[in-house]
Scaffold this motif. Structure first.
Motif, short mmCIF file in Angstrom:
data_model
loop_
_atom_site.label_atom_id
_atom_site.label_comp_id
_atom_site.label_asym_id
_atom_site.label_seq_id
_atom_site.Cartn_x
_atom_site.Cartn_y
_atom_site.Cartn_z
N VAL A 278 35.55 52.57 40.39
CA VAL A 278 36.48 51.54 39.94
C VAL A 278 35.86 50.89 38.71
O VAL A 278 34.65 50.75 38.65
CB VAL A 278 36.62 50.41 41.00
N LYS A 279 36.68 50.49 37.78
CA LYS A 279 36.17 49.79 36.61
C LYS A 279 35.28 48.63 37.04
O LYS A 279 35.66 47.82 37.86
CB LYS A 279 37.36 49.26 35.82
N SER A 280 34.08 48.58 36.47
CA SER A 280 33.15 47.53 36.84
C SER A 280 32.24 47.20 35.66
O SER A 280 31.60 48.08 35.09
CB SER A 280 32.31 47.99 38.05
N MET A 281 32.23 45.93 35.27
CA MET A 281 31.40 45.52 34.15
C MET A 281 29.92 45.66 34.50
O MET A 281 29.11 46.02 33.66
CB MET A 281 31.70 44.06 33.75
N GLY B 38 32.61 47.39 41.53
CA GLY B 38 32.02 46.06 41.37
C GLY B 38 32.80 45.13 42.28
O GLY B 38 33.34 45.58 43.29
N ALA B 39 32.87 43.87 41.93
CA ALA B 39 33.76 42.95 42.62
C ALA B 39 34.03 41.77 41.70
O ALA B 39 33.18 41.40 40.89
CB ALA B 39 33.15 42.46 43.93
N ASN B 40 35.22 41.21 41.82
CA ASN B 40 35.55 40.01 41.05
C ASN B 40 34.99 38.75 41.70
O ASN B 40 34.59 37.81 41.02
CB ASN B 40 37.06 39.88 40.89
N PHE B 41 34.99 38.76 43.04
CA PHE B 41 34.49 37.61 43.78
C PHE B 41 33.83 38.09 45.07
O PHE B 41 34.20 39.12 45.62
CB PHE B 41 35.63 36.63 44.14
N MET B 42 32.85 37.30 45.56
CA MET B 42 32.26 37.52 46.87
C MET B 42 32.28 36.15 47.57
O MET B 42 31.86 35.15 46.97
CB MET B 42 30.80 37.97 46.76
N VAL B 43 32.79 36.11 48.79
CA VAL B 43 32.91 34.84 49.49
C VAL B 43 31.71 34.67 50.43
O VAL B 43 31.53 35.46 51.37
CB VAL B 43 34.22 34.77 50.29
N ILE C 259 29.91 51.86 47.68
CA ILE C 259 28.75 51.13 47.15
C ILE C 259 29.28 50.15 46.10
O ILE C 259 29.89 50.57 45.12
CB ILE C 259 27.73 52.09 46.49
N SER C 260 29.06 48.86 46.30
CA SER C 260 29.53 47.85 45.34
C SER C 260 28.33 47.21 44.67
O SER C 260 27.43 46.72 45.34
CB SER C 260 30.36 46.78 46.05
#
Lengths: 489, 216
Positions: free
Chosen positions: A113-116, A213-218, A244-245
């Motif tokens: 997935v697109k990930s910066m 990647g992820a935009n947010f992690m809670v 794998i993130s």
């Protein structure tokens, strides 16, 4: 950061080449103007936008001020939900961890997935070196990967390409990577999207390992969030057996409720939509649905160094929406490649020199890649005062001083390139301290005004290339005042 | 020192300026933004109309019916789309498809992605629908199933019960949702803005999204 950018020329040189590329300027002008107007309309729909922006800023600041505690809380929650948490101090370590995890599955290809964050650490190159092929699945990332190009925008890495160029890249290269582009492919965006759908589908259906990647992690729940449009993200997050993130440590937010702020701020700021087509959230693993093995790699790679700077740390609030790129007059003309980093535009100009340090030519020049017009600050959904940080970093480049690098306090020397500027400032200080010298200098300047050059000689020449020198008046203000008492006589 | 300790130690050193006794809640977060947008109270009918309008604005096709009319409508929509096979989550009420002439695949763990790729349509319910943004949220409940079944087939029919499953806003939706469940938020069919920053529908997810609002 990624080795791809080693040896990049300083921003002014790279930008000078870019502004002469008529196709590039046309592509950027078209794309940034389209999105700019749409963003303004999407934001205007919400009468409480300033309040959301203030909340977004405060949530991020609260998190950053207590980051250690939230990271530990996140780790506990992810682990309790069946995930495995890894920590990476820098890019090399993150790449080693991911490579090892992929190898342990026995697979030799992954879908991404697109990930910066993975762009930043150069993960694809690191995997390639170990014989693992990483397929980018976001449409724009696919265009960049197939075209052996570099990304030039945070949200739309192929923004520098128009539909005709994309058609040519697809027709030429898709066959080398898998299913070729359909015969007679035209440059209609719908047909190009269809070609990507067909090309990637077989890869999705057979993929065993996904990387995101992820935009947010809670922190309180251990939930990760990926915001996307195409469905490639959902494919990578749900079909593979192993996920794998790789996520920067600054992406954590404290509570589930906090998402109500960011899921309103982000889509409207980035793609100018009320809501993006797909958002996925997952907490560890779920029996019978999606990957049964989930690894989270928490990435530092210069973030704690950035955090150590009380002025500069606000750059870590960034939610990677790219609104600042789309409004920036410098970005619109120079394009993303000139910034020499996966983070281009105004946010890149403050993020890259902090993540990487200001030792290289390109990083020392980035704080100057701005006219300080402030449009970036105005549109930023988390109110990062980018001009403030730019000026702060300029001071650091010129004056040197204490910074943190790889967790260690070091003292930077003043940059060599700015010796003339410092000498001029010292001369100005001395002159302003000595009224007699100032008076004599002003008289001399007034008398010789007819023969003043239009451009400065020596090291000042580059400065006056693009600026008119101020005209010296016939008489200085001080002299006029002494002579007339402010016009009284 | 391992990397976990190293990163946490760096964080703590970087935050030397934050007073030791400060707790997170000592740093204020103003939450004076709205819980929902628009003037005054909206009637349930107006909220449903807003949902329908926003769904359609992002190219979802919206239909309205009653519980009694649902099987007939589903049968008609499947026929119109030319669907011969449909995958159903395990807990979807069987009577919904009673009038449809299709091969039904009940989703199980053993159904592979390739098998899903050969199915024409998926029919599901939803957990919550958000009127202000035109968003459907699926939470893997019995009438929604595994995430992949609403992803791989090219045609998604989603049933929303009005007004019970409809909320006004994003904050209201999050209050209703359980973060422990895997969630998928869907706003229109799959789309991209990657070509010249203009929105084009139809990439990897279902290219046709039809939403059926069921009111009694």
């Amino acid at each position: 950061m990624s080795g791809t950018y080693l040896g990049m020329p300083a921003f002014p040189k790279a930008a000078r080449e870019a502004v002469h590329d008529q196709t590039l300027r046309g592509n950027l002008r078209h794309a940034t103007r389209t999105i700019r107007d749409k963003r303004a309309r999407a934001v205007a729909e919400l009468e409480d936008w300033p309040a959301l922006r203030a909340a977004g800023r405060a949530v991020k600041d609260r998190t950053l001020r207590h980051l250690d505690r939230y990271l530990v809380q996140l780790e506990e929650a992810v682990t309790a939900a069946g995930g495995i948490v890894h920590w990476a101090a820098d890019a090399d370590e993150a790449n080693r961890i991911v490579t090892h995890l992929v190898k342990a599955t026995g697979e030799s290809e992954v879908v991404k997935v697109k990930s910066m964050a993975t762009q930043e650490i150069g993960l694809n190159e690191a995997l390639e070196a170990e014989g693992i092929r990483a397929y980018e699945t976001d449409l724009a990332e696919l265009i960049v990967q197939l075209g052996e190009d570099r990304p030039s925008h945070i949200l739309v890495p192929a923004i520098h390409r128009n539909r005709g160029e994309i058609r040519d890249i697809f027709a030429r290269t898709m066959g080398e990577w898998g299913r070729p582009a359909p015969d007679g492919l035209t440059d209609s965006p719908a047909e190009l999207a269809e070609a990507a759908r067909l090309h990637l589908r077989e890869k999705f259906l057979r993929a065993k390992v996904g990387i995101s990647g992820a935009n947010f992690m809670v922190a309180e729940t251990g939930t990760l969030v990926v915001v996307e449009s195409e469905g490639n993200g959902r494919m990578c997050l749900t079909l593979p057996e192993t996920l794998i993130s790789v996520v920067g440590i600054e992406k954590v937010v404290p509570t589930w409720q906090d998402l109500e702020v960011f899921l309103q701020l982000l889509p409207r700021s980035s793609t100018a939509e009320r809501m993006n087509p797909y958002t996925s959230t997952w907490t560890g693993t779920t029996d019978g649905d999606g990957p049964q093995t989930f690894h989270l790699v928490l990435l530092d790679n210069g973030r704690t160094d950035t955090l150590a700077d009380e002025v500069g740390r606000q750059a870590l609030r960034c939610i990677r929406c790219s609104a600042c790129l789309n409004v920036c007059p410098v970005y619109e003309r120079a394009g993303g490649h000139a910034y020499g980093s996966v983070y281009p535009g105004p946010i890149g100009a403050i993020l890259s020199p902090q993540l990487r340090g200001t030792q290289t030519e390109i990083d020392a020049s980035l704080p100057y890649a701005s006219s300080l017009c402030g449009a970036c600050y105005e549109v930023c959904p988390v109110a990062i005062d980018i001009p403030e940080v730019l000026v702060h970093l300029r001071e650091r480049v010129v004056e040197g001083g204490e910074v943190t690098r790889r967790g260690v306090r070091v003292t930077l020397k003043p940059a060599k390139g700015h010796a003339a500027e410092r000498a001029a400032m010292r001369a100005a200080r001395w002159t302003l301290d000595h009224p007699g010298a100032l008076r004599a200098g002003q008289r001399l300047a007034a008398r010789t005004r007819r023969v003043h050059p239009q451009r400065l000689p020596g090291p000042g020449r580059a400065w006056s290339d693009t600026r008119a020198l101020p005209e010296v008046p016939e008489e200085s203000f001080r002299h006029w005042w002494q002579r007339t008492r402010g016009g009284a006589r | 020192m391992n990397s976990r300790e190293r990163v946490l130690a760096r964080v703590r050193r970087a935050l030397a300026d934050v007073p030791r006794e400060e707790r997170p809640r000592d740093f204020p977060v103003p939450r004076d933004y709205l819980r929902r947008h628009g003037d005054g109270e909206r009637s349930a009918a107006r909220t449903a109309a807003l949902l329908a309008g926003n769904l359609a604005d992002y190219r979802a096709v919206v239909h309205r019916t009653s519980t009694a009319g649902l099987p007939g409508l589903l049968a008609r929509l499947l026929a119109e789309h030319g669907s011969r096979s449909v995958v159903l989550p395990p807990g979807l009420p069987p009577e919904w498809l009673a009038a449809a002439d299709v091969t039904v695949v009940r989703d199980r763990e053993t159904v592979t992605p390739a098998e899903l790729d050969a199915v024409d349509t998926v029919v599901t319910g939803c957990a919550v629908a958000i009127a202000e943004t035109g968003t459907l949220v699926l939470d893997g409940g019995p009438d929604q199933g595994r995430r992949r079944i609403t992803l791989v087939p090219d045609h998604h029919l989603c049933v929303v019960r009005v007004p019970g499953q409809v909320v006004d806003s994003v904050p209201q939706a999050l209050e209703r949702l359980d973060p422990a469940r895997p969630l998928t938020w869907i706003s229109g069919p799959s789309a991209t803005s990657d070509i010249e920053l203009d929105r084009v529908e139809g990439v990897h997810g279902p290219r046709t999204l039809e939403v059926i609002l069921v009111e009694d």
